[in-house]
Design a protein around this motif. Sequence first.
Motif, short mmCIF file in Angstrom:
data_model
loop_
_atom_site.label_atom_id
_atom_site.label_comp_id
_atom_site.label_asym_id
_atom_site.label_seq_id
_atom_site.Cartn_x
_atom_site.Cartn_y
_atom_site.Cartn_z
N ILE A 1 0.83 -1.20 0.00
CA ILE A 1 0.00 0.00 0.00
C ILE A 1 0.87 1.25 0.00
O ILE A 1 0.61 2.21 -0.75
N LEU A 2 1.93 1.25 0.82
CA LEU A 2 2.82 2.42 0.87
C LEU A 2 3.52 2.64 -0.47
O LEU A 2 3.70 3.79 -0.91
N ALA A 3 3.92 1.55 -1.13
CA ALA A 3 4.57 1.68 -2.44
C ALA A 3 3.63 2.31 -3.46
O ALA A 3 4.03 3.20 -4.23
N ILE A 4 2.37 1.90 -3.45
CA ILE A 4 1.40 2.45 -4.39
C ILE A 4 1.11 3.91 -4.07
O ILE A 4 1.04 4.76 -4.97
N VAL A 5 0.98 4.23 -2.78
CA VAL A 5 0.73 5.62 -2.38
C VAL A 5 1.90 6.51 -2.80
O VAL A 5 1.71 7.61 -3.32
#
Length: 217
Positions: A127-131
């Motif tokens: 999720i952090l990578a996508i954000v």
Amino acid sequence: MTFGQKLSALRRGRGYSQEQLAEAVHVSRQAVSKWESEAAMPDTDNVLQLSRLFGVSTDYLLREDWEEDRPLSAGASQGKGVEQEEHWPLTMMLLVAAEALALFWQLMGSLVYQNHLIPLLGMTVHILAIVCFEAIFQRHRREDGAREQRRWFYRVSVWLTALFPCSFVLRFFWALYPWPASSLVVAASPLLLYLPLCLAVTLLLRRPSADKGPACS
């Protein structure tokens, strides 16, 4: 030279098709075709985007008697393009590497350590990578090729991120399923959901028309 002639020459000089130019300035291919054939003129915002994209002044684009601007600005525009091309691969390589590492630890946690916390932490990394990618994309969305790079990122990311969400969904499904089910079917069901989902997203994101804006005149 007229506006349409200049635009066509600039586009061909950069090796763009009408479709690629349309995507770069967020309009339809038909709008670009109309500009080049002089059936319509772009609005002020689109003229400014074309000016920045090709590294020329708006006077050069709009005034037929203005013929000397493009050679003076082409070098700066190409230099900017090189910086952009270097920026995107490095960004995506780091984020995709983080997602691949997260998937590895999810598999290790689930299959080797039998620890459900590790897959959840892996999902947090995904999720952090996508954000992070979306935050960077929003800052650079008008750069050449940014939207194509975005599609490429999500085509790869879906294969790295979707396995464990599919497993969690199927775990709840089988917990609520009222009839007995084969252990082999239960074990294989995450893959039966994961593979079609990833293939569908990959094929969907191969279509450039998904990111095109409405026609402008």
